[in-house]
Design a protein around this motif. Structure first.
Motif, mmCIF file in Angstrom:
data_model
loop_
_atom_site.group_PDB
_atom_site.id
_atom_site.type_symbol
_atom_site.label_atom_id
_atom_site.label_comp_id
_atom_site.label_asym_id
_atom_site.label_seq_id
_atom_site.Cartn_x
_atom_site.Cartn_y
_atom_site.Cartn_z
ATOM 1 N N LEU A 74 1.634 -14.201 -36.755
ATOM 2 C CA LEU A 74 1.427 -13.783 -38.151
ATOM 3 C C LEU A 74 2.522 -12.816 -38.589
ATOM 4 O O LEU A 74 3.063 -12.913 -39.694
ATOM 5 C CB LEU A 74 0.050 -13.127 -38.305
ATOM 6 N N LEU A 75 2.868 -11.901 -37.683
ATOM 7 C CA LEU A 75 3.917 -10.925 -37.982
ATOM 8 C C LEU A 75 5.230 -11.644 -38.292
ATOM 9 O O LEU A 75 5.951 -11.302 -39.240
ATOM 10 C CB LEU A 75 4.100 -10.005 -36.764
ATOM 11 N N ILE A 114 5.619 -14.875 -39.251
ATOM 12 C CA ILE A 114 5.555 -15.713 -40.461
ATOM 13 C C ILE A 114 5.632 -14.856 -41.723
ATOM 14 O O ILE A 114 6.342 -15.180 -42.667
ATOM 15 C CB ILE A 114 4.252 -16.548 -40.455
ATOM 16 N N PHE A 115 4.877 -13.740 -41.692
ATOM 17 C CA PHE A 115 4.811 -12.922 -42.903
ATOM 18 C C PHE A 115 5.794 -11.754 -42.881
ATOM 19 O O PHE A 115 5.620 -10.781 -43.613
ATOM 20 C CB PHE A 115 3.374 -12.434 -43.133
ATOM 21 N N ALA A 116 6.827 -11.870 -42.045
ATOM 22 C CA ALA A 116 7.820 -10.793 -41.960
ATOM 23 C C ALA A 116 8.363 -10.399 -43.341
ATOM 24 O O ALA A 116 8.501 -9.208 -43.629
ATOM 25 C CB ALA A 116 8.963 -11.199 -41.025
ATOM 26 N N PRO A 117 8.659 -11.367 -44.242
ATOM 27 C CA PRO A 117 9.206 -10.970 -45.545
ATOM 28 C C PRO A 117 8.237 -10.082 -46.328
ATOM 29 O O PRO A 117 8.675 -9.253 -47.122
ATOM 30 C CB PRO A 117 9.403 -12.314 -46.268
ATOM 31 N N LEU A 118 6.930 -10.272 -46.103
ATOM 32 C CA LEU A 118 5.951 -9.466 -46.844
ATOM 33 C C LEU A 118 5.658 -8.152 -46.146
ATOM 34 O O LEU A 118 5.398 -7.130 -46.793
ATOM 35 C CB LEU A 118 4.633 -10.256 -46.983
ATOM 36 N N ILE A 119 5.678 -8.160 -44.791
ATOM 37 C CA ILE A 119 5.278 -6.969 -44.040
ATOM 38 C C ILE A 119 6.414 -5.965 -43.929
ATOM 39 O O ILE A 119 6.200 -4.762 -44.079
ATOM 40 C CB ILE A 119 4.791 -7.379 -42.622
ATOM 41 N N TRP A 179 11.326 -8.648 -38.227
ATOM 42 C CA TRP A 179 12.074 -9.892 -38.436
ATOM 43 C C TRP A 179 12.521 -10.496 -37.106
ATOM 44 O O TRP A 179 12.637 -11.711 -36.987
ATOM 45 C CB TRP A 179 13.288 -9.641 -39.336
ATOM 46 N N GLN A 190 10.585 -13.327 -35.563
ATOM 47 C CA GLN A 190 10.826 -14.710 -36.012
ATOM 48 C C GLN A 190 11.727 -15.451 -35.046
ATOM 49 O O GLN A 190 11.378 -16.514 -34.553
ATOM 50 C CB GLN A 190 11.498 -14.688 -37.396
#
Lengths: 319, 295
Positions: B45-46, B48-53, B91, B94
């Motif tokens: 999850l971290l 995938i959602f790196a751009p948001l987190i 990031w 990823q």
């Protein structure tokens, strides 16, 4: 004894195609490179004429099987080519680096056993008790730490903060080297001990459940003497084969660890060769590592047979 | 490829045999499996959602704020280019997870199929395959991956190819061994006596029973791949900068180990957490997939 070791010629014969295959892989590596060795040697200074001349000189104009023959013939004469970057025979560079890497590998093997034997004994003395779970957690963590990072952390702790050991380098005398190589050897030892601990732990648990240990216990043996005299030797046998496999892994690991601690061994030679695109040196180190693993495999099989008490009994009775 | 992780499969199998009675429980009571799923799930999850987190752009430089210590604005400080370390860490998940997990696929499929054929048909085919496997086993994982990435040139594709070229041999060995012992089992002998084709016996009857060992091994292979990619990053042979990647972050942090020790320490901790999660997943799967349970 002779009868017991009669498998050795067959085992050696079995290694011949593997050695042959190792040389084949190393030879064909050169042909996977974009361009060819002549382009790599001359680089920007290449002219069509000079390229052609060098190709003839290196035998690159010959058919591929003839090139491989030439490669093997040179190999048997100990000629591994000239290093592009050092302008010295590669064989000389490799033989200079071998003792350094081998001391590191052997030192870390000793340290790994020194860590693993007590921890495995502690874990096996109480399966599924807290001390066992703790040791097993350590093996999981140890397996999951990148080797070079462990090295950096040890530098941070013991060299930078506590100043017990040097940050890196290599000493001038054997005694000096024990001091210089301690942290790098400890790094490698930490990364391989999980495998030893798991193997020793499970074999110790099964030995502890055996009849002869029960007999020894009934005669009053207990604690460390029981472990030393009755358990360790029998529990160690399966680990011998693992030591063999691990030696190859240690040579691979030492490549990275030598960079972390600036040790002038095979790893530094290899990495420098990679950064300088010095292909003959890369080829030579790869070849040495491959042959080393094959030889260690044979030695492991011999040691295993020599140590196995069941084979020992078929010869003459043990005193 | 000679790596000690290969040996762990044997120990897991032995442990599993002992834990036969323990394994008869629903999957959610399987502690390592659940722990592994939670850790690995959170990490995915971290990633995938790196751009948001991530609070900052991982490659945005701020040369006016280099090498800062932890603060409210930058929880883990900034690196020598003034980039936010926390954002790079997030990031980095990823790249490292993607390579670690995806690099397993080719060797898994190729090695398992080859091992199944070698074990099932035996004879000269088996002999040739096993000699080739012996040759590849002579080269330690790291040595071969480093050399192959050098030969194939830098970039993610080269890394996948290099790892695949090295690690297929373990799957051959594992699946071949499993197929050889399965061949003697009653259900296979029965299927063959019943006149079924080789392909049908191999894929419908033997396959599902032997690939579980390969799946369990794949978990330790993922750990090894992650070690491989961060090591390549550390040696400067991995994913090209400025892309955030844990191994290259450790390399950059090592320079400032005396003054800013967090920078080399934290990316390594991320690797440890990831490996721990994947190892737990492997332990849990080995409990779950053990053949004893299906009986």
């Amino acid at each position: 004894m002779l009868q017991r070791l009669s498998f050795i010629p067959g085992r050696l014969l079995q290694a011949v195609p593997v050695v042959f295959g190792v040389t084949l892989v190393v030879f064909f590596m050169a042909h996977l490179l974009p361009g060819d060795p002549a382009t790599a040697i001359l680089g920007d200074k290449a002219t069509p004429a000079s390229l052609e001349a060098l190709r003839v000189q290196l035998g690159l104009d010959q058919p591929i099987w003839a090139q491989y023959g030439l490669f093997l013939a040179n190999l048997f004469q100990g000629n591994l080519g000239i290093s592009f970057s050092f302008q010295r025979p590669v064989a000389e560079l490799v033989f200079q680096a071998i003792p350094v890497t081998m001391s590191l590998v052997l030192f870390s093997m000793v340290l790994a056993l020194a860590i693993s034997i007590p921890l495995a004994a502690i874990a096996a003395s109480g399966p599924n008790k807290p001390r066992d779970l703790l040791v097993r957690f350590f093996t999981l963590i140890g397996q999951g730490m990148p080797q070079f990072w462990v090295g950096i952390m040890l530098i941070l702790l013991f060299a930078v903060n506590l100043r017990f050991f040097p940050v890196g380098g290599f000493g001038n005398s054997p005694l000096d080297n024990l001091y210089y190589l301690f942290l790098p050897a400890l790094t490698l030892a930490i990364s391989i001990s999980p495998v030893f601990i798991r193997s020793l732990r499970s074999s110790t648990i099964s030995v502890l459940g055996s009849d002869y240990v029960a007999t020894a216990r009934s005669k009053g043996a207990a604690g460390a003497p029981l472990f030393r005299q009755h358990v360790l030797r029998n529990a160690a046998i399966p680990t011998v084969s693992i030591i063999g496999i691990t030696l190859g892994y240690l040579v691979g690991g030492s490549i990275v660890i030598e960079k972390v601690f600036a040790i002038p061994g095979l790893g530094s030679l290899m990495l420098n060769a990679i950064y300088n695109r010095d292909f003959p040196t890369i080829q030579a180190v790869t070849l040495f590592v491959g042959l080393f693993v094959v030889i260690v495999g044979i030695l492991t099989d011999i040691a295993y047979t020599a140590l196995d008490p069941r084979v020992n009994l078929t010869g003459k009775a043990r005193a | 490829m000679s790596s000690p992780t290969f040996l762990l499969v044997g120990f897991q199998a032995r442990r599993r045999a002992k834990a036969r009675s323990r394994s008869l429980k629903p999957w959610y009571r399987n502690t390592p499996l659940v722990a592994g799923m939670i850790v690995v799930g959170l990490l995915i999850l971290l990633a995938i959602f790196a751009p948001l987190i991530a609070p900052y752009d991982p490659i945005a430089q701020d040369l006016g704020a280099t090498l800062q210590g932890p603060s409210a604005a930058h929880w883990l400080g900034t690196d020598k280019f003034g980039r936010d370390v926390l954002s790079r860490l997030i990031w980095g998940a990823q790249v490292d997870l993607r390579v670690g997990f995806l690099a397993v696929l080719i060797p898994f499929v190729f090695g398992s199929i080859l091992g199944a054929f070698a074990g099932y048909f035996g004879g000269w085919f088996d002999a040739i395959v096993m000699r080739i496997v012996d040759v590849f086993f002579a080269f330690p994982f790291l040595v071969m991956v480093i050399v192959l990435v050098f030969i194939l040139g830098s970039g993610e594709t080269s890394i996948y190819l290099a790892i695949a070229a090295v690690s297929w041999v373990s799957y051959v060995k594992i699946v071949r061994g499993e197929v050889i012992s399965a061949k003697e089992q009653d259900y296979v002998v029965g299927a063959r006596l019943g006149g079924m084709s080789n392909a049908r016996v191999l894929f419908r009857h033997i396959g599902p029973n032997v690939f579980s060992q390969a799946i369990i091994y794949a978990m330790s292979d993922i750990v090894m791949n992650i070690m491989g990619i961060v090591t390549l990053g550390y040696l400067g042979l991995g994913i090209a900068p400025p892309t955030a990647e844990w191994g290259s972050m450790i390399l950059e942090g090592q320079e400032f180990i005396t003054t800013h020790w967090l920078q080399a320490t934290v990316p390594g901790l991320m690797v440890v957490i990831t490996s721990l999660g994947v190892s737990w997943l492997g332990d849990g799967l080995s409990d779950l997939l053990s053949p004893e349970r299906r009986k």
